[in-house]
Design a protein around this motif. Structure first.
Motif, PDB file in Angstrom:
ATOM      1  N   VAL A  71       0.744  -0.809   0.144  1.00 21.80           N
ATOM      2  CA  VAL A  71      -0.148   0.245  -0.227  1.00 21.80           C
ATOM      3  C   VAL A  71       0.963   1.440  -0.255  1.00 21.80           C
ATOM      4  O   VAL A  71       0.400   2.206   0.661  1.00 21.80           O
ATOM      5  CB  VAL A  71      -1.257   0.004   0.911  1.00 21.80           C
ATOM      6  N   ARG A  72       2.185   1.216  -0.536  1.00 30.61           N
ATOM      7  CA  ARG A  72       3.207   2.176  -0.085  1.00 30.61           C
ATOM      8  C   ARG A  72       2.202   3.740  -1.032  1.00 30.61           C
ATOM      9  O   ARG A  72       2.376   4.675  -0.556  1.00 30.61           O
ATOM     10  CB  ARG A  72       3.994   1.833  -1.840  1.00 30.61           C
ATOM     11  N   LYS A  73       1.674   3.778  -2.395  1.00 32.94           N
ATOM     12  CA  LYS A  73       0.911   4.677  -2.323  1.00 32.94           C
ATOM     13  C   LYS A  73      -0.068   5.483  -1.851  1.00 32.94           C
ATOM     14  O   LYS A  73      -0.371   6.295  -1.580  1.00 32.94           O
ATOM     15  CB  LYS A  73       0.185   4.181  -4.133  1.00 32.94           C
ATOM     16  N   LEU A  74      -0.471   4.467  -0.790  1.00 33.31           N
ATOM     17  CA  LEU A  74      -1.131   5.403   0.515  1.00 33.31           C
ATOM     18  C   LEU A  74      -0.243   5.982   1.358  1.00 33.31           C
ATOM     19  O   LEU A  74      -1.611   6.439   2.300  1.00 33.31           O
ATOM     20  CB  LEU A  74      -2.322   3.931   1.271  1.00 33.31           C
ATOM     21  N   ILE A  75       0.716   6.193   1.349  1.00 31.08           N
ATOM     22  CA  ILE A  75       1.424   7.228   2.331  1.00 31.08           C
ATOM     23  C   ILE A  75       2.293   7.752   1.498  1.00 31.08           C
ATOM     24  O   ILE A  75       2.742   7.732   0.053  1.00 31.08           O
ATOM     25  CB  ILE A  75       2.911   5.737   2.754  1.00 31.08           C
ATOM     26  N   ALA A  76       2.492   9.161   2.428  1.00 29.34           N
ATOM     27  CA  ALA A  76       3.349   9.879   2.026  1.00 29.34           C
ATOM     28  C   ALA A  76       4.836  10.349   3.482  1.00 29.34           C
ATOM     29  O   ALA A  76       4.074  10.413   4.534  1.00 29.34           O
ATOM     30  CB  ALA A  76       2.285  11.472   2.281  1.00 29.34           C
ATOM     31  N   TYR A  77       5.675  10.758   2.720  1.00 34.16           N
ATOM     32  CA  TYR A  77       6.659  10.719   3.735  1.00 34.16           C
ATOM     33  C   TYR A  77       7.530  12.181   3.559  1.00 34.16           C
ATOM     34  O   TYR A  77       7.691  12.163   2.526  1.00 34.16           O
ATOM     35  CB  TYR A  77       7.717   9.382   2.982  1.00 34.16           C
ATOM     36  N   VAL A  78       7.378  12.761   4.248  1.00 25.57           N
ATOM     37  CA  VAL A  78       8.663  13.734   4.263  1.00 25.57           C
ATOM     38  C   VAL A  78       9.966  13.711   5.174  1.00 25.57           C
ATOM     39  O   VAL A  78       9.179  14.369   6.432  1.00 25.57           O
ATOM     40  CB  VAL A  78       7.401  15.529   4.947  1.00 25.57           C
ATOM     41  N   PRO A  79      11.139  13.540   4.552  1.00 26.58           N
ATOM     42  CA  PRO A  79      12.260  12.991   5.535  1.00 26.58           C
ATOM     43  C   PRO A  79      12.540  15.137   6.348  1.00 26.58           C
ATOM     44  O   PRO A  79      11.808  15.430   6.177  1.00 26.58           O
ATOM     45  CB  PRO A  79      12.825  13.001   4.798  1.00 26.58           C
ATOM     46  N   GLN A  80      13.101  14.174   7.087  1.00 29.15           N
ATOM     47  CA  GLN A  80      13.261  15.131   8.213  1.00 29.15           C
ATOM     48  C   GLN A  80      14.393  16.724   7.371  1.00 29.15           C
ATOM     49  O   GLN A  80      13.455  17.442   7.627  1.00 29.15           O
ATOM     50  CB  GLN A  80      14.824  14.577   8.999  1.00 29.15           C
ATOM     51  N   ARG A  81      15.338  15.880   7.095  1.00 29.50           N
ATOM     52  CA  ARG A  81      16.038  17.059   5.958  1.00 29.50           C
ATOM     53  C   ARG A  81      16.497  16.499   4.501  1.00 29.50           C
ATOM     54  O   ARG A  81      16.811  15.478   4.977  1.00 29.50           O
ATOM     55  CB  ARG A  81      17.651  17.267   6.460  1.00 29.50           C
ATOM     56  N   SER A  82      15.485  16.516   3.421  1.00 29.93           N
ATOM     57  CA  SER A  82      15.473  16.151   2.591  1.00 29.93           C
ATOM     58  C   SER A  82      16.403  15.907   2.272  1.00 29.93           C
ATOM     59  O   SER A  82      17.685  17.287   2.429  1.00 29.93           O
ATOM     60  CB  SER A  82      14.764  16.579   1.577  1.00 29.93           C
ATOM     61  N   ASN A  83      17.183  15.206   1.474  1.00 30.73           N
ATOM     62  CA  ASN A  83      18.561  15.821   1.309  1.00 30.73           C
ATOM     63  C   ASN A  83      18.272  15.522  -0.552  1.00 30.73           C
ATOM     64  O   ASN A  83      19.158  14.761  -1.393  1.00 30.73           O
ATOM     65  CB  ASN A  83      19.556  14.180   1.145  1.00 30.73           C
ATOM     66  N   ILE A  84      17.797  16.479  -0.522  1.00 33.62           N
ATOM     67  CA  ILE A  84      17.863  16.992  -2.381  1.00 33.62           C
ATOM     68  C   ILE A  84      18.694  17.932  -2.534  1.00 33.62           C
ATOM     69  O   ILE A  84      19.424  18.410  -1.150  1.00 33.62           O
ATOM     70  CB  ILE A  84      16.302  17.432  -2.192  1.00 33.62           C
ATOM     71  N   ASP A  85      18.854  18.342  -3.710  1.00 33.23           N
ATOM     72  CA  ASP A  85      19.883  19.273  -3.816  1.00 33.23           C
ATOM     73  C   ASP A  85      18.988  20.360  -4.070  1.00 33.23           C
ATOM     74  O   ASP A  85      18.156  20.651  -5.224  1.00 33.23           O
ATOM     75  CB  ASP A  85      20.146  18.347  -5.833  1.00 33.23           C
ATOM     76  N   TRP A  86      19.506  21.857  -3.373  1.00 32.09           N
ATOM     77  CA  TRP A  86      18.051  22.934  -3.604  1.00 32.09           C
ATOM     78  C   TRP A  86      18.384  23.354  -4.361  1.00 32.09           C
ATOM     79  O   TRP A  86      17.807  25.034  -5.194  1.00 32.09           O
ATOM     80  CB  TRP A  86      18.742  23.589  -2.193  1.00 32.09           C
ATOM     81  N   ASN A  87      19.526  23.160  -5.576  1.00 30.01           N
ATOM     82  CA  ASN A  87      19.810  24.080  -7.114  1.00 30.01           C
ATOM     83  C   ASN A  87      19.059  23.686  -7.828  1.00 30.01           C
ATOM     84  O   ASN A  87      19.362  23.581  -9.488  1.00 30.01           O
ATOM     85  CB  ASN A  87      21.103  24.318  -6.910  1.00 30.01           C
ATOM     86  N   PHE A  88      18.492  21.849  -7.972  1.00 29.63           N
ATOM     87  CA  PHE A  88      17.437  21.260  -9.487  1.00 29.63           C
ATOM     88  C   PHE A  88      17.047  22.209  -9.569  1.00 29.63           C
ATOM     89  O   PHE A  88      15.795  23.429  -8.997  1.00 29.63           O
ATOM     90  CB  PHE A  88      17.168  20.472  -8.056  1.00 29.63           C
ATOM     91  N   PRO A  89      17.129  22.109 -11.406  1.00 30.88           N
ATOM     92  CA  PRO A  89      15.779  23.055 -11.681  1.00 30.88           C
ATOM     93  C   PRO A  89      14.692  22.248 -11.847  1.00 30.88           C
ATOM     94  O   PRO A  89      13.805  21.799 -12.355  1.00 30.88           O
ATOM     95  CB  PRO A  89      16.725  22.436 -13.128  1.00 30.88           C
ATOM     96  N   ILE A  90      13.908  23.078 -10.815  1.00 30.18           N
ATOM     97  CA  ILE A  90      12.335  22.401 -10.451  1.00 30.18           C
ATOM     98  C   ILE A  90      11.784  23.704  -9.723  1.00 30.18           C
ATOM     99  O   ILE A  90      12.628  24.452  -8.799  1.00 30.18           O
ATOM    100  CB  ILE A  90      11.964  21.659  -9.313  1.00 30.18           C
ATOM    101  N   VAL A  91      10.867  24.272 -10.233  1.00 31.17           N
ATOM    102  CA  VAL A  91      10.200  25.224  -9.305  1.00 31.17           C
ATOM    103  C   VAL A  91       8.704  24.754  -8.325  1.00 31.17           C
ATOM    104  O   VAL A  91       8.820  23.476  -8.799  1.00 31.17           O
ATOM    105  CB  VAL A  91       9.406  26.598 -10.457  1.00 31.17           C
TER     106      VAL A  91
END
Ligand SMILES: Nc1ncnc2c1ncn2[C@@H]1O[C@H](COP(=O)(O)OP(=O)(O)O)[C@@H](O)[C@H]1O
Ligand SMILES: [Mg+2]
Lengths: 247, 285
Positions: A71-91
């Motif tokens: 049932v993964r699609k029923l779950i939303a996860y917001v991690p502690q510090r998203s280890n994302i690239d804040w410079n990613f080309p996305i608005v």
């Protein structure tokens, strides 16, 4: 239809050292549940293990009678510090739109309706004016709101949020807790890792108190007691004087 | 304009043209993901590591494509194995594996063929593109473009937020190796045009220039492909008219485009920002 969430005997080790030991609990839907414990208690680890994002030594998570993998699609996860690239080309608005991906499946592009829904979610967190900003051009609180909007866009039934209130401004915190309460009222299950003891009573219905092992899990009035807190925080009781901990 | 006249008339030049444009497009497309995933070194490694595969193919007199893909994939897995199964960090793992493969490749090539072949493989010679090379490039190009188009959503989310991708059930490790595989294909397709050593410039530089110009991944991929194709054609032009090796010319063309973007990007350009801050001062005064 939301169902109960059950963790049974979850244990996790990092290089031989066990940081989560045999944690079990179960909660009915429609609850805002705090996961509480000192720094390094294993709260984030527990959450990732429940979601199957890291290897467990043992244990399982179930939604109703199904394994969480189904049932993964029923779950939303917001991690502690998203280890994302804040410079990613996305608005901002495209970041929120990512929330619609899980349910789209392969080969389907987000539709006009999906885009409208993403904007709607952005409005709910009060960030519609920032829709065209690059994701890195926001304050910490604004970023956290965007990730919450993305979680909303997932139309999930189970929300896992790791320390959503850390390092954000007061008004963002108010917006976020308001939304979490609404989700709970709509019958969703919301799990929140949290460590600021002062807000515990006003924020949560239920608590999971842990420090490597589970100290107690259940309604706030049952868990948030001096005996439990002293065990979890391994500190003298005076520390909890201001917190309305039940004696 | 003599170039265009010749382009109309000579089949070898047409082959070279079609091949270069396709190589530019797919390098830009895959390069965008390589840049955003911080895998530039990996791109360099794989492009070098196809060399022994090319040599072995020569020895067995089969198409270099097979050997190159084999050693490319082997490299990706060896690097993954070393960095996951030991405490060695991935940049060191990359260095260890690719220098070994590259060294082996040079020895094998010098044994297998003459020194001129080595130079061509290392630095590219777009004018010697044969029919089979062109077809391999077109097939690889089709595979790459179709894959990127069909799985754009999955590529986007796994590059931006791997945790979310994994949380909703995407197999992020599989996606990683799929990108490595595409990267290997692209490298093989680029051998004739840019050569082993400078493939990395086609992968990284046009994508980086595009990265400076947009906040949308789809735009970035299209721009990078355009810059890649433009650089490849410039490379072809110079190597045809002035008899220069195509690889280095292409590399310098990509660099020129990057420098322009770096200086004049509407949002992030060095010069643009200077003017913006001067504008603000004037407004304040
Ligand atoms: N990736 C990791 N590798 C090794 N040890 C880790 C890792 N992540 C967390 N730990 C350790 O596991 C323990 C629990 O960490 P964590 O779950 O982040 O605690 P909390 O979220 O409660 O602060 C800590 O002692 C931490 O140092
Ligand atoms: Mg934590």
């Amino acid at each position: 239809m939301t169902e109960s969430i059950t963790a049974s005997n979850i244990s996790v080790s990092y290089s031989g050292k066990q940081v989560v030991s045999n944690v079990s609990f179960t909660f009915e839907p429609g609850s805002l549940i705090g996961i509480l414990g000192p720094n390094g208690a294993g709260k984030s680890t527990l959450m990732k293990a429940m979601l199957g994002l890291i290897k467990k030594n043992s244990g399982a998570t179930q939604i109703g009678s199904e394994s969480i993998d189904k049932v993964r699609k029923l779950i939303a996860y917001v991690p502690q510090r998203s280890n994302i690239d804040w410079n990613f080309p996305i608005v901002v608005k495209d970041t929120v739109l990512l929330g619609t991906y899980p349910k789209l499946g392969l080969f389907h592009r987000p539709s006009k309706a999906d885009k409208a829904w993403a904007m709607e979610c952005l409005k709910q967190v009060g960030m519609q004016d920032f829709a065209d900003r690059q994701i890195g051009e926001l304050s910490g609180g604004q970023q956290q709101r965007v990730f919450l909007a993305r979680a909303l866009a997932q139309k999930a039934d189970y929300f896992f949020l790791d320390e959503p209130f850390v390092g954000i401004d007061v008004s963002s915190e108010e917006v976020i807790i308001g939304i979490l309460r609404k989700l709970k009222d709509a019958g969703k299950t919301v799990l929140v890792v949290h460590h600021d003891l002062s807000k515990v009573k006003s924020y949560f219905d239920d608590l999971i108190l842990m420090n490597n092992v589970l100290i107690d899990a259940g309604p706030v009035e049952q868990v948030f007691r001096e005996k439990n807190m002293t065990r979890a925080y391994e500190r003298p009781m005076t520390m909890f004087d201001d917190l309305e901990v039940q004696m | 304009m003599e170039f265009f006249h010749d382009l109309m008339n000579y089949a070898f030049l047409q082959k070279a043209f079609i091949t270069s444009v396709m190589v530019g497009i797919i390098c830009g497309a895959i390069g965008s993901f390589i840049v955003l995933r911080g895998m530039a070194l990996m791109g360099d490694a794989i492009s070098h590591a196809v060399l022994p595969g090319v040599a072995i193919s020569y020895m067995l007199s089969i198409n270099y494509f097979y050997g190159a893909v084999l050693t490319g994939v082997l490299t990706a897995f060896s690097i993954g194995a070393i960095s996951q199964k030991s405490r060695i960090k991935s940049d060191s793992a990359i260095g260890i594996v690719f220098s070994a493969f590259f060294a082996l490749g040079i020895i094998l090539i010098t044994k297998a063929r003459s020194a001129t072949d080595l130079t061509q493989i290392l630095f590219g010679n777009v004018l010697s593109v044969r029919d089979s090379d062109m077809w391999i490039t077109l097939v690889i190009g089709a595979i790459v473009i179709v894959t990127v188009a069909l799985f754009f959503k999955e590529l986007l989310i796994s590059s931006f937020d791997e945790t979310m991708a994994a949380a909703y059930g995407l197999n992020t490790r599989f996606i990683h190796y799929a990108i490595m595989f595409l990267l290997t294909l692209v490298t093989v397709a680029s051998l004739q045009t840019v050569g082993v050593i400078l493939v990395v410039s086609m992968l990284i530089t046009p994508a980086s220039a595009a990265y400076l110009l947009t906040n949308r991944l789809s735009t970035m991929v299209v721009l990078a492909s355009f810059f890649g194709a433009l650089s490849a054609v410039i490379g072809l032009y110079f190597s045809f008219l002035y008899n220069m090796p195509s690889g280095p010319v292409i590399a310098l063309a990509t660099t020129s485009i990057f420098v322009l973007a770096f200086l004049f990007s509407p949002q992030q350009g060095l010069v643009t920002q200077m003017f913006k801050s001067r504008g603000k001062q004037d407004a304040a005064a």
